[in-house]
Design a protein around this motif. Structure first.
Motif, PDB file in Angstrom:
ATOM      1  N   ALA A  91       0.830  -1.211   0.000  1.00  0.00           N
ATOM      2  CA  ALA A  91       0.000   0.000   0.000  1.00  0.00           C
ATOM      3  C   ALA A  91       0.860   1.255   0.000  1.00  0.00           C
ATOM      4  CB  ALA A  91      -0.929  -0.011   1.216  1.00  0.00           C
ATOM      5  N   GLN A  92       1.906   1.266   0.824  1.00  0.00           N
ATOM      6  CA  GLN A  92       2.737   2.470   0.900  1.00  0.00           C
ATOM      7  C   GLN A  92       3.602   2.645  -0.343  1.00  0.00           C
ATOM      8  OE1 GLN A  92       2.769   4.278   4.845  1.00  0.00           O
ATOM      9  NE2 GLN A  92       4.313   2.719   5.190  1.00  0.00           N
ATOM     10  N   GLN A  93       4.078   1.553  -0.906  1.00  0.00           N
ATOM     11  CA  GLN A  93       4.821   1.664  -2.163  1.00  0.00           C
ATOM     12  C   GLN A  93       3.952   2.336  -3.222  1.00  0.00           C
ATOM     13  OE1 GLN A  93       8.097   0.760  -2.552  1.00  0.00           O
ATOM     14  NE2 GLN A  93       7.918   0.407  -0.355  1.00  0.00           N
ATOM     15  N   VAL A  94       2.709   1.897  -3.306  1.00  0.00           N
ATOM     16  CA  VAL A  94       1.791   2.443  -4.296  1.00  0.00           C
ATOM     17  C   VAL A  94       1.525   3.921  -4.027  1.00  0.00           C
ATOM     18  CG1 VAL A  94      -0.629   2.387  -5.043  1.00  0.00           C
ATOM     19  CG2 VAL A  94       0.702   0.263  -4.925  1.00  0.00           C
ATOM     20  N   SER A  95       1.237   4.261  -2.777  1.00  0.00           N
ATOM     21  CA  SER A  95       0.935   5.637  -2.450  1.00  0.00           C
ATOM     22  C   SER A  95       2.084   6.564  -2.815  1.00  0.00           C
ATOM     23  CB  SER A  95       0.622   5.760  -0.953  1.00  0.00           C
ATOM     24  OG  SER A  95       0.384   7.103  -0.606  1.00  0.00           O
ATOM     25  N   LEU A  96       3.290   6.216  -2.412  1.00  0.00           N
ATOM     26  CA  LEU A  96       4.427   7.108  -2.603  1.00  0.00           C
ATOM     27  C   LEU A  96       4.817   7.229  -4.068  1.00  0.00           C
ATOM     28  CD1 LEU A  96       6.493   6.103   0.550  1.00  0.00           C
ATOM     29  CD2 LEU A  96       5.097   8.152   0.209  1.00  0.00           C
ATOM     30  N   TYR A 251       1.026  -4.646  -8.879  1.00  0.00           N
ATOM     31  CA  TYR A 251       1.912  -5.180  -7.850  1.00  0.00           C
ATOM     32  C   TYR A 251       1.534  -6.604  -7.429  1.00  0.00           C
ATOM     33  CZ  TYR A 251       4.852  -1.159  -6.638  1.00  0.00           C
ATOM     34  OH  TYR A 251       5.806  -0.164  -6.642  1.00  0.00           O
ATOM     35  N   GLY A 252       0.489  -7.156  -8.015  1.00  0.00           N
ATOM     36  CA  GLY A 252       0.082  -8.515  -7.663  1.00  0.00           C
ATOM     37  C   GLY A 252      -0.852  -8.579  -6.482  1.00  0.00           C
ATOM     38  N   GLY A 253      -1.514  -7.479  -6.165  1.00  0.00           N
ATOM     39  CA  GLY A 253      -2.389  -7.446  -5.007  1.00  0.00           C
ATOM     40  C   GLY A 253      -3.855  -7.684  -5.318  1.00  0.00           C
ATOM     41  N   MET A 254      -4.172  -8.035  -6.571  1.00  0.00           N
ATOM     42  CA  MET A 254      -5.557  -8.305  -6.937  1.00  0.00           C
ATOM     43  C   MET A 254      -5.826  -9.794  -6.731  1.00  0.00           C
ATOM     44  SD  MET A 254      -8.389  -6.992  -8.040  1.00  0.00           S
ATOM     45  CE  MET A 254      -8.129  -5.520  -9.028  1.00  0.00           C
ATOM     46  N   LEU A 255      -6.056 -10.180  -5.480  1.00  0.00           N
ATOM     47  CA  LEU A 255      -6.241 -11.593  -5.155  1.00  0.00           C
ATOM     48  C   LEU A 255      -7.652 -12.044  -5.502  1.00  0.00           C
ATOM     49  CD1 LEU A 255      -4.486 -11.682  -1.668  1.00  0.00           C
ATOM     50  CD2 LEU A 255      -3.482 -11.877  -3.942  1.00  0.00           C
ATOM     51  N   TYR A 256      -7.763 -13.316  -5.876  1.00  0.00           N
ATOM     52  CA  TYR A 256      -9.060 -13.838  -6.304  1.00  0.00           C
ATOM     53  C   TYR A 256     -10.081 -13.792  -5.178  1.00  0.00           C
ATOM     54  CZ  TYR A 256     -12.585 -17.178  -7.940  1.00  0.00           C
ATOM     55  OH  TYR A 256     -13.755 -17.785  -8.298  1.00  0.00           O
ATOM     56  N   ARG A 257      -9.712 -14.310  -3.997  1.00  0.00           N
ATOM     57  CA  ARG A 257     -10.611 -14.291  -2.851  1.00  0.00           C
ATOM     58  C   ARG A 257      -9.875 -13.741  -1.640  1.00  0.00           C
ATOM     59  NH1 ARG A 257     -14.556 -18.444  -4.138  1.00  0.00           N
ATOM     60  NH2 ARG A 257     -15.839 -17.345  -5.680  1.00  0.00           N
ATOM     61  N   GLN A 258     -10.526 -12.819  -0.927  1.00  0.00           N
ATOM     62  CA  GLN A 258      -9.886 -12.193   0.227  1.00  0.00           C
ATOM     63  C   GLN A 258     -10.802 -12.155   1.452  1.00  0.00           C
ATOM     64  OE1 GLN A 258      -7.288  -8.663  -1.328  1.00  0.00           O
ATOM     65  NE2 GLN A 258      -8.993  -8.841  -2.758  1.00  0.00           N
ATOM     66  N   PHE A 259     -11.922 -12.878   1.381  1.00  0.00           N
ATOM     67  CA  PHE A 259     -12.937 -12.729   2.423  1.00  0.00           C
ATOM     68  C   PHE A 259     -12.456 -13.100   3.830  1.00  0.00           C
ATOM     69  CE2 PHE A 259     -13.603 -17.069   0.934  1.00  0.00           C
ATOM     70  CZ  PHE A 259     -13.807 -17.782   2.114  1.00  0.00           C
ATOM     71  N   PRO A 260     -11.561 -14.102   4.025  1.00  0.00           N
ATOM     72  CA  PRO A 260     -11.154 -14.359   5.416  1.00  0.00           C
ATOM     73  C   PRO A 260     -10.482 -13.143   6.065  1.00  0.00           C
ATOM     74  CG  PRO A 260     -10.565 -16.213   4.002  1.00  0.00           C
ATOM     75  CD  PRO A 260     -10.957 -15.091   3.095  1.00  0.00           C
ATOM     76  N   THR A 261      -9.558 -12.526   5.329  1.00  0.00           N
ATOM     77  CA  THR A 261      -8.869 -11.346   5.846  1.00  0.00           C
ATOM     78  C   THR A 261      -9.838 -10.191   6.051  1.00  0.00           C
ATOM     79  OG1 THR A 261      -6.849 -12.022   4.717  1.00  0.00           O
ATOM     80  CG2 THR A 261      -6.999  -9.725   5.373  1.00  0.00           C
ATOM     81  N   VAL A 262     -10.756 -10.029   5.113  1.00  0.00           N
ATOM     82  CA  VAL A 262     -11.698  -8.909   5.175  1.00  0.00           C
ATOM     83  C   VAL A 262     -12.702  -9.086   6.315  1.00  0.00           C
ATOM     84  CG1 VAL A 262     -13.550  -7.744   3.911  1.00  0.00           C
ATOM     85  CG2 VAL A 262     -11.411  -8.325   2.746  1.00  0.00           C
ATOM     86  N   LEU A 263     -13.199 -10.303   6.511  1.00  0.00           N
ATOM     87  CA  LEU A 263     -14.123 -10.534   7.619  1.00  0.00           C
ATOM     88  C   LEU A 263     -13.447 -10.261   8.954  1.00  0.00           C
ATOM     89  CD1 LEU A 263     -15.961 -13.800   6.479  1.00  0.00           C
ATOM     90  CD2 LEU A 263     -16.866 -11.473   6.496  1.00  0.00           C
ATOM     91  N   ALA A 264     -12.184 -10.681   9.087  1.00  0.00           N
ATOM     92  CA  ALA A 264     -11.452 -10.412  10.325  1.00  0.00           C
ATOM     93  C   ALA A 264     -11.247  -8.918  10.525  1.00  0.00           C
ATOM     94  CB  ALA A 264     -10.110 -11.140  10.300  1.00  0.00           C
ATOM     95  N   ALA A 265     -11.000  -8.192   9.426  1.00  0.00           N
ATOM     96  CA  ALA A 265     -10.823  -6.743   9.523  1.00  0.00           C
ATOM     97  C   ALA A 265     -12.114  -6.056   9.951  1.00  0.00           C
ATOM     98  CB  ALA A 265     -10.348  -6.190   8.178  1.00  0.00           C
ATOM     99  N   LEU A 266     -13.216  -6.448   9.365  1.00  0.00           N
ATOM    100  CA  LEU A 266     -14.499  -5.856   9.741  1.00  0.00           C
ATOM    101  C   LEU A 266     -14.844  -6.168  11.194  1.00  0.00           C
ATOM    102  CD1 LEU A 266     -16.524  -6.621   6.491  1.00  0.00           C
ATOM    103  CD2 LEU A 266     -16.100  -4.335   7.442  1.00  0.00           C
ATOM    104  N   ALA A 267     -14.569  -7.398  11.612  1.00  0.00           N
ATOM    105  CA  ALA A 267     -14.829  -7.757  13.008  1.00  0.00           C
ATOM    106  C   ALA A 267     -13.952  -6.931  13.938  1.00  0.00           C
ATOM    107  CB  ALA A 267     -14.576  -9.252  13.212  1.00  0.00           C
ATOM    108  N   GLY A 268     -12.703  -6.691  13.544  1.00  0.00           N
ATOM    109  CA  GLY A 268     -11.812  -5.880  14.358  1.00  0.00           C
ATOM    110  C   GLY A 268     -12.311  -4.449  14.492  1.00  0.00           C
TER     111      GLY A 268
END
Length: 386
Positions: A91-96, A251-268
């Motif tokens: 994320a930071q590489q992209v931003s800068l 950068y290779g960050g377009m992953l096919y499925r990301q729901f486990p990480t996203v659900l944990a983030a929303l719960a957090g």
């Protein structure tokens, strides 16, 4: 002893320490992460806590629940949009690099202890073709004067809030506003490395959106304070977010499925974010009790930095060899079922015999009173050959 033997010993020692801490009834800080089975169970709880329609279809290449998380983050930070990323480094590489292209300057001003300089293997220059300048070298946040005095032009000022390797340090609110204004005077944009921005609101006395409004872009993490699995978000203006998503794909960050990480983030965001102010408040009690309790028990130099924590994390310094501190921590855990430092280790960043560990005050620490901490500190000190 061969190198492999040494590695095996280190792994065995770590496993023993982890097992001892898992068996403890009370752990102040440094509790080991969950087991693989525990993570699977936690994900089921996270799914229930995420507040999304679990009957809907899973995400595909960043849609669905990923977009729900991006909308939630943009709302919290008060930005036009946000883009989910698998890692904060990406994320930071992209931003800068976006700001470098837009400002026409490949120079980024940042602290030499900031994450890209210390923990990313030179990715700013190797991948992005960017170079860095340092407004200040001392282990503190830069001031407006430091920014004005940088001897050459720069296109972006990156501020790490808090500055982790210097002791989780934050400027005051007025100092932060002045630093940002100084960057604007130099026609630079401002990017916040806000991996731990979530817990900065008590120190600044401002909402997340008011803090983020000072910057042109903001990065936040979902696992450092919110107990997520991994992942990050980059927030800013709408056209910036659109471009960030294009670079995310490159950068290779377009992953096919990301729901486990996203659900944990929303719960957090639902579960941990509201609790962070209580952790920050209790950190002041924990820091004082550790400092005074260890000093009264005769541990040399017992210091915390900063003396009053700016967030729920701080450094503890002791003038004792790291191996002796780790041995005492293991003994305390195994023999008493109580652990001050959990699975966290001490290390010697500079002078031999001057050791440091990072303290994180989270949910389990709220159950510890100041008297509890002082008693455990005295017991810990008694296990050292002072």
């Amino acid at each position: 002893m061969t190198r492999d033997d040494s590695d095996d010993e280190v792994k065995a020692a770590k496993a023993r320490r982890t097992a001892a801490v898992r068996a403890c009834g009370r752990v102040l800080t440094g509790a080991p992460g969950p087991t693989l089975g525990g993570l699977v169970e936690q994900l089921a709880r996270d799914a229930a806590d995420a507040g999304v329609d679990l009957e809907g279809r899973p995400d595909t290449y960043g849609d669905g629940v990923v977009e729900e998380l991006e909308t939630r983050v943009a709302g919290l930070l008060g930005t036009a949009g946000a883009a989910f990323f698998p890692t904060g480094t990406m994320a930071q590489q992209v931003s800068l690099r976006i700001w470098a292209a837009r400002t026409g300057s490949d120079t980024v001003a940042l602290h030499p202890m900031a994450h890209p300089e210390v923990h990313e293997r030179g990715a700013l220059s190797v991948l992005g073709g960017l170079r860095t300048v340092h407004p200040v070298k001392a282990p503190r946040q830069p001031t407006a004067g430091d920014v004005r005095d940088v001897a050459e032009p720069f296109g972006t000022l990156m501020l790490e809030l808090p500055l982790r390797d210097a002791g989780f340090l934050l400027p005051s609110w007025e100092e932060l506003r002045e630093v940002v204004a100084a960057a604007r005077e130099r026609d630079a944009v401002v990017h916040f490395d806000g991996a731990r921005l979530w817990e900065c609101t008590p120190h600044f006395g401002r909402a997340l959106s008011e803090i983020a409004d000072l910057a042109d872009s903001v990065y936040v993490s979902f696992y450092k304070s919110l107990n997520g699995i991994s992942g990050a978000a980059l927030a800013g203006p709408a056209d910036f977010v659109v471009e960030a998503k294009a670079w995310r794909h490159r950068y290779g960050g377009m992953l096919y499925r990301q729901f486990p990480t996203v659900l944990a983030a929303l719960a957090g965001l639902n579960r941990e974010l509201p609790r962070l102010p209580s952790y920050v408040a209790h950190a002041k009690t924990v820091a004082r009790a550790l400092r005074e309790g260890l000093a009264e028990a005769g541990v040399p130099l017992a210091r915390v930095h900063p003396q009053e924590p700016h967030t729920h994390q701080f450094q503890l310094w002791l003038a004792v060899a790291a191996k002796d501190l780790d041995a005492a921590a293991l003994e305390q855990a195994e023999q008493t079922g109580t652990s001050l430092f959990g699975a966290a280790s001490f290390w010697e960043p500079g002078l031999p015999g001057l050791s440091m560990t990072e303290i994180t005050v989270a949910g389990p620490a709220l159950e510890w009173t100041e008297a509890d901490i002082r008693a455990a500190a005295a017991d810990f000190a008694g296990r050292l050959a002072l």
